[in-house]
Structure formats: structure tokens, C-alpha cells
Design a protein around this motif. Structure first.
Motif, PDB file in Angstrom:
ATOM      1  N   ALA A 265       0.839  -1.195   0.000  1.00  0.00           N
ATOM      2  CA  ALA A 265       0.000   0.000   0.000  1.00  0.00           C
ATOM      3  C   ALA A 265       0.875   1.246   0.000  1.00  0.00           C
ATOM      4  N   PHE A 266       0.487   2.208  -0.829  1.00  0.00           N
ATOM      5  CA  PHE A 266       1.178   3.488  -0.930  1.00  0.00           C
ATOM      6  C   PHE A 266       0.139   4.601  -0.917  1.00  0.00           C
ATOM      7  N   THR A 267       0.475   5.697  -0.268  1.00  0.00           N
ATOM      8  CA  THR A 267      -0.358   6.892  -0.311  1.00  0.00           C
ATOM      9  C   THR A 267       0.396   7.986  -1.056  1.00  0.00           C
ATOM     10  N   PHE A 268      -0.341   8.865  -1.691  1.00  0.00           N
ATOM     11  CA  PHE A 268       0.304   9.955  -2.409  1.00  0.00           C
ATOM     12  C   PHE A 268      -0.607  11.176  -2.413  1.00  0.00           C
ATOM     13  N   GLY A 269       0.003  12.317  -2.306  1.00  0.00           N
ATOM     14  CA  GLY A 269      -0.640  13.609  -2.453  1.00  0.00           C
ATOM     15  C   GLY A 269       0.321  14.511  -3.191  1.00  0.00           C
ATOM     16  N   THR A 270       1.248  15.087  -2.420  1.00  0.00           N
ATOM     17  CA  THR A 270       2.362  15.807  -3.014  1.00  0.00           C
ATOM     18  C   THR A 270       3.626  14.973  -3.041  1.00  0.00           C
ATOM     19  N   ARG A 271       3.626  13.819  -2.350  1.00  0.00           N
ATOM     20  CA  ARG A 271       4.765  12.904  -2.377  1.00  0.00           C
ATOM     21  C   ARG A 271       4.274  11.491  -2.103  1.00  0.00           C
ATOM     22  N   LEU A 272       5.106  10.512  -2.427  1.00  0.00           N
ATOM     23  CA  LEU A 272       4.751   9.096  -2.292  1.00  0.00           C
ATOM     24  C   LEU A 272       5.219   8.566  -0.936  1.00  0.00           C
ATOM     25  N   THR A 273       4.346   7.799  -0.262  1.00  0.00           N
ATOM     26  CA  THR A 273       4.665   7.235   1.049  1.00  0.00           C
ATOM     27  C   THR A 273       4.281   5.765   1.074  1.00  0.00           C
ATOM     28  N   ASN A 274       5.191   4.921   1.517  1.00  0.00           N
ATOM     29  CA  ASN A 274       4.937   3.490   1.634  1.00  0.00           C
ATOM     30  C   ASN A 274       4.396   3.187   3.031  1.00  0.00           C
ATOM     31  N   ILE A 275       3.173   2.676   3.128  1.00  0.00           N
ATOM     32  CA  ILE A 275       2.543   2.365   4.414  1.00  0.00           C
ATOM     33  C   ILE A 275       2.269   0.874   4.557  1.00  0.00           C
ATOM     34  N   THR A 276       2.993   0.048   3.817  1.00  0.00           N
ATOM     35  CA  THR A 276       2.743  -1.400   3.837  1.00  0.00           C
ATOM     36  C   THR A 276       2.944  -1.984   5.225  1.00  0.00           C
ATOM     37  N   ARG A 277       4.034  -1.634   5.879  1.00  0.00           N
ATOM     38  CA  ARG A 277       4.324  -2.223   7.199  1.00  0.00           C
ATOM     39  C   ARG A 277       3.332  -1.746   8.255  1.00  0.00           C
ATOM     40  N   HIS A 278       2.741  -0.566   8.066  1.00  0.00           N
ATOM     41  CA  HIS A 278       1.767  -0.089   9.048  1.00  0.00           C
ATOM     42  C   HIS A 278       0.454  -0.861   8.947  1.00  0.00           C
ATOM     43  N   LEU A 279       0.061  -1.235   7.732  1.00  0.00           N
ATOM     44  CA  LEU A 279      -1.179  -2.000   7.577  1.00  0.00           C
ATOM     45  C   LEU A 279      -1.053  -3.416   8.119  1.00  0.00           C
ATOM     46  N   ALA A 280       0.168  -3.883   8.361  1.00  0.00           N
ATOM     47  CA  ALA A 280       0.351  -5.224   8.925  1.00  0.00           C
ATOM     48  C   ALA A 280      -0.024  -5.280  10.394  1.00  0.00           C
ATOM     49  N   THR A 281      -0.191  -4.130  11.059  1.00  0.00           N
ATOM     50  CA  THR A 281      -0.615  -4.105  12.459  1.00  0.00           C
ATOM     51  C   THR A 281      -2.051  -4.597  12.564  1.00  0.00           C
ATOM     52  N   ARG A 282      -2.314  -5.497  13.497  1.00  0.00           N
ATOM     53  CA  ARG A 282      -3.638  -6.104  13.594  1.00  0.00           C
ATOM     54  C   ARG A 282      -4.707  -5.107  14.017  1.00  0.00           C
ATOM     55  N   ASP A 283      -4.378  -4.177  14.916  1.00  0.00           N
ATOM     56  CA  ASP A 283      -5.355  -3.193  15.370  1.00  0.00           C
ATOM     57  C   ASP A 283      -5.505  -2.111  14.310  1.00  0.00           C
ATOM     58  N   VAL A 284      -6.722  -1.899  13.830  1.00  0.00           N
ATOM     59  CA  VAL A 284      -6.943  -0.975  12.724  1.00  0.00           C
ATOM     60  C   VAL A 284      -6.694   0.465  13.136  1.00  0.00           C
ATOM     61  N   ASP A 285      -7.045   0.841  14.373  1.00  0.00           N
ATOM     62  CA  ASP A 285      -6.819   2.209  14.812  1.00  0.00           C
ATOM     63  C   ASP A 285      -5.334   2.522  14.906  1.00  0.00           C
ATOM     64  N   ALA A 286      -4.560   1.600  15.472  1.00  0.00           N
ATOM     65  CA  ALA A 286      -3.118   1.810  15.563  1.00  0.00           C
ATOM     66  C   ALA A 286      -2.471   1.828  14.187  1.00  0.00           C
ATOM     67  N   ALA A 287      -2.971   0.996  13.279  1.00  0.00           N
ATOM     68  CA  ALA A 287      -2.398   0.942  11.936  1.00  0.00           C
ATOM     69  C   ALA A 287      -2.620   2.246  11.177  1.00  0.00           C
ATOM     70  N   LEU A 288      -3.850   2.768  11.210  1.00  0.00           N
ATOM     71  CA  LEU A 288      -4.139   3.995  10.473  1.00  0.00           C
ATOM     72  C   LEU A 288      -3.519   5.213  11.139  1.00  0.00           C
ATOM     73  N   LYS A 289      -3.361   5.183  12.461  1.00  0.00           N
ATOM     74  CA  LYS A 289      -2.685   6.295  13.123  1.00  0.00           C
ATOM     75  C   LYS A 289      -1.218   6.342  12.714  1.00  0.00           C
ATOM     76  N   ALA A 290      -0.565   5.176  12.662  1.00  0.00           N
ATOM     77  CA  ALA A 290       0.835   5.139  12.233  1.00  0.00           C
ATOM     78  C   ALA A 290       0.974   5.525  10.765  1.00  0.00           C
ATOM     79  N   ALA A 291       0.021   5.098   9.936  1.00  0.00           N
ATOM     80  CA  ALA A 291       0.072   5.469   8.523  1.00  0.00           C
ATOM     81  C   ALA A 291      -0.131   6.970   8.340  1.00  0.00           C
ATOM     82  N   GLY A 292      -1.031   7.567   9.126  1.00  0.00           N
ATOM     83  CA  GLY A 292      -1.246   9.001   9.039  1.00  0.00           C
ATOM     84  C   GLY A 292      -0.042   9.801   9.490  1.00  0.00           C
ATOM     85  N   ALA A 293       0.668   9.285  10.513  1.00  0.00           N
ATOM     86  CA  ALA A 293       1.878   9.971  10.960  1.00  0.00           C
ATOM     87  C   ALA A 293       2.998   9.850   9.934  1.00  0.00           C
TER      88      ALA A 293
END
Length: 416
Positions: A265-293
Motif C-alpha cells: 500500500a502506498f499513499t500519495f498527495g504531493t509525495r509518495l509514502t509506503n505504508i505497507t508495514r503499518h497496515l500489517a498491524t492487527r489493530d486498525v486504529d493503531a495501523a491507520l494512526k501510524a500510517a497518518g503519521a
């Protein structure tokens, strides 16, 4: 079978009732707690005592928590329920929507919103469905002309959902799957009913029998699963849709036996960010918080061409091998050079086994490919589909297994 000794409780067992309500809040927050654990918790507290606050915390922790991802949820519910005298005000502050452009004094930690929602559900009064006023007029509604709440929620636009509807939609997205058919490979595996002769295995067996061939070994093609690569736009116009799609991708990434070799998984707006390892976290809230950071360009501008160039240059050879399927989630509103964007889209299309574009703007009946970015991207995708509701993501799951499904691409290409 284990037998419990009689448990001595006072005439008004308020502590036992509070533990039961605490367990109900944990269950609403997602912890798998049944009546047996509640009984064990009451007996453990009766045996260990509750004079010390930390002893009481770890006693209940030992009874209710058995997975690492549940520790944060338990700690937040415990703090709000047992330790904070003004926990109702804290819960209401966590559930209020944040105002864009205003910096919050303290952002909610991972699990706080889920804990607050679980406790608020216990405080809100339940209204009986059949309760009617004595002097009111009874109105009969034909049930065949009505839709269930869940059916309405499936077709509702993510951007038009209320806070309660978003929470319910996230629970529905967590149950969705994205199955895919395996890719045939030249490698084989031993099979008695295989249609191909395995000469190598046949010769290996004959060497153990003095060179005599007694039977021909058979083999069948070994299935190979492709990778799923997701490029999600998190610019200002896509923020609400991106959050819901990332919830869906978290469920797909953590679903065992779904068929994907790996989900990138990658996010992009003004730059590309790899969030693959964050989505591997089992807790969805912790995963999306880490991806947002990790993604510092959330709700910012859009530079699709530059971000695709960074992906093709730095990540394409790492994650696009072995027939990867690519999901591109964006509205296509880009003001950069259309020629560069078209070049990067062509390269991405040639590197992928199948390129599927999800665009929330397709929800409008009068949508037409008038934007420069959309006109540059549309010819280089295999399927063009809407991505604004739960129903659209369910249809995506069906389209993944149909390589000949172009979605709305053929109709919109005629407008160019």
C-alpha cells in the motif's frame, strides 16, 4: 470439567456489576469476552483484592486480554471507566468531529475513540421499537417498500455519512473480502490425478528400484498468487474516501487465505509514502494512526504525475513482479503536465498484470472525462470503476476475478 467453589458476594454486589458492565464495554470495543471470562474476572478480583490500583488493573488485564493488539483498547477503556472521574466529558470530546484547520490540544490515542464509543453505547438510553404514544395516531407502512438500514448504508456516499454511519460502515468494511483467482505457473506439484507426466520424479523413483520404471508419476500446475499494489490518493478532495478505503485495505491485508501473496500500500498527495508495514498491524486504529503519521501530506495538494514517477522509479521492480494487480484510487484532478502523467500511467500499465482505477467522481450520473488529468489517465487502465460506497467496493471484489470487465471505461472512452 472444572468446578468453581461458591463465591461469597455482599447483598448489593456493586463491584461485580461494575465488572460486568466493564466487560460489556470491552466486548463492544472488539475484545472477544464471554460469560466465562467475566466469572473468572470476578473470582480473580475476589481472590487478589483491589486495595492497590495497579493490582486491580493487572488482575482484570490477565482475565480479559489474550492478544497484543488488545492491550491498548483495554488500557483506554479501563482509564475511562475506572480511573478518570470525568470520563464522560473525555468520551464526548473524543467522539466530536475535529474542525479542519484547528489544532487539537490533545489528539486521541489509538483505541480511545473505540473505547469512548463502547462506553457511550452503554450510557445512551435504548428506545423500544414498539413503543407508541397512547394518544398518537398509528401509521402503517408497507414493509416491502422499505429498505433495511444496512442496505441503505451500502449505497450511501462515504462523504455524506454521519459519525454513527461511518462507524457502522467501518464495521461492514472489516467483513469484506477481496478474493482473487490464482495464476497458472509452469512449476508443478505431485498429483495422482495430474494430467502431465513428471519425468524427473519418475526417474528419481526408478533409481531407487534398480533403474526399473514401474509407474509414471503425474503432476499438476502449482497455483501462484499475485501481489496487490494499492496507490491511494490522500489529497484534500479525497480525504474522506481515503480513510474508508484504507479501512477496507487493512481488512484485506490481514485476511488470511484471501489469495494475495502480499498487499503493498502506498499513499500519495504531493509525495509518495509506503505504508505497507503499518497496515500489517492487527489493530486498525493503531495501523491507520501510524500510517497518518508517516504520510505528512494528508489533505494537501495533488501531484499525481510526480508521485507515479517516484513509484515507477523506486518501487516498481520491487513490488510489481509476478503479475501484480494494481488499484489506483484517485479522482484524477491533477494540474501538472498532462504529457508526463500520461507517460507514467503508460509505464505503470505495462508493468502491471491489471490496472484498476477507482474514482469517487464516477458516482455522478453526468460525469464526463473533461479534466486534463482524467483524459490522460483513462486510456491506460484496464478497468474504470466508482469507489464512493460500500456497494462499489463489493462490486470491485467481483470485478477482480473477471479480467474482461472494463467497468465504465468503454463508455467514457467514446466521449473523448
Amino acid at each position: 470439567m472444572a468446578e468453581y467453589i461458591p463465591l461469597e458476594l455482599p447483598d448489593n454486589p456493586r463491584l461485580a456489576q461494575n465488572i460486568i458492565h466493564f466487560a460489556r464495554a470491552l466486548r463492544r470495543a472488539g475484545l472477544p469476552i464471554g460469560p466465562g471470562r467475566v466469572i473468572d474476572a470476578i473470582r480473580a478480583v475476589e481472590a487478589a483484592g483491589f486495595t492497590e490500583r495497579m493490582d486491580f488493573f493487572w488482575t482484570l488485564h490477565a482475565c480479559f486480554v489474550n492478544r497484543p493488539e488488545h492491550r491498548v483498547i483495554f488500557a483506554q477503556v479501563f482509564r475511562l471507566y475506572w480511573r478518570d472521574p470525568r470520563y464522560l466529558e473525555h468520551m464526548m470530546s473524543f467522539m466530536l468531529p475535529a474542525i479542519r484547520g484547528v489544532q487539537e490540544e490533545k489528539s486521541a490515542a489509538s483505541g480511545e475513540k473505540r473505547a469512548a464509543q463502547a462506553l457511550l453505547d452503554d450510557l445512551l438510553p435504548e428506545i423500544p421499537e414498539n413503543e407508541q404514544s397512547e394518544e398518537g395516531t398509528e401509521i402503517e407502512i408497507k414493509s416491502t417498500l422499505t429498505m433495511s438500514a444496512e442496505e441503505k448504508l451500502r449505497t450511501l456516499d462515504f462523504e455524506q455519512m454521519s459519525t454513527a454511519e461511518v462507524a457502522e460502515a467501518k464495521r461492514m468494511l472489516a467483513r469484506l473480502t477481496l478474493p482473487v483467482k490464482p495464476i497458472p505457473s509452469r512449476r508443478g506439484k505431485a498429483s495422482v490425478l495430474g494430467k502431465q507426466a513428471d519425468y524427473r520424479r519418475t526417474l528419481m523413483k526408478s533409481m531407487r528400484q534398480g533403474g526399473e520404471i514401474r509407474a509414471i508419476s503425474r503432476k499438476t500446475p502449482r497455483p501462484r498468487w499475485p501481489n496487490l499494489v494499492v496507490l491511494c490518493d490522500i489529497s484534500g478532495s479525497m480525504s474522506q474516501y481515503s480513510r474508508m478505503v484504507l479501512h477496507f485495505l487493512h481488512a484485506v491485508a490481514n485476511e488470511k487465505g484471501a489469495g494475495w501473496a502480499k498487499v503493498h500500500a502506498f499513499t500519495f498527495g504531493t509525495r509518495l509514502t509506503n505504508i505497507t508495514r503499518h497496515l500489517a498491524t492487527r489493530d486498525v486504529d493503531a495501523a491507520l494512526k501510524a500510517a497518518g503519521a508517516e504520510a505528512q501530506d494528508w489533505e494537501g495538494g495533488t501531484r499525481i504525475g510526480q508521485c507515479l514517477h517516484a513509484f515507477n522509479r523506486d518501487w516498481s521492480r520491487r513490488v510489481m513482479g509476478q503479475g501484480a494487480v494494481v488499484l489506483l484510487i484517485t479522482d484524477g484532478l491533477d494540474r501538472d503536465d498532462a504529457g508526463a502523467l500520461e507517460k507514467e500511467m503508460e509505464r505503470l500499465h505495462l508493468s502491471s498484470r491489471r490496472l484498476i482505477w477507482l474514482n469517487p467522481l464516477l458516482r455522478w450520473d453526468g460525469f464526463a472525462p473533461k479534466a486534463t488529468g482524467i483524459r490522460a489517465m483513462l486510456p491506460h487502465v484496464d478497468s474504470f470503476r466508482a469507489g464512493h460506497s460500500i456497494q462499489s467496493l463489493e462490486e470491485l471484489a467481483k470485478a477482480i476475478s473477471r479480467p474482461d470487465d472494463p467497468g465504465e471505461k468503454a463508455r467514457l472512452m467514446n466521449m473523448l
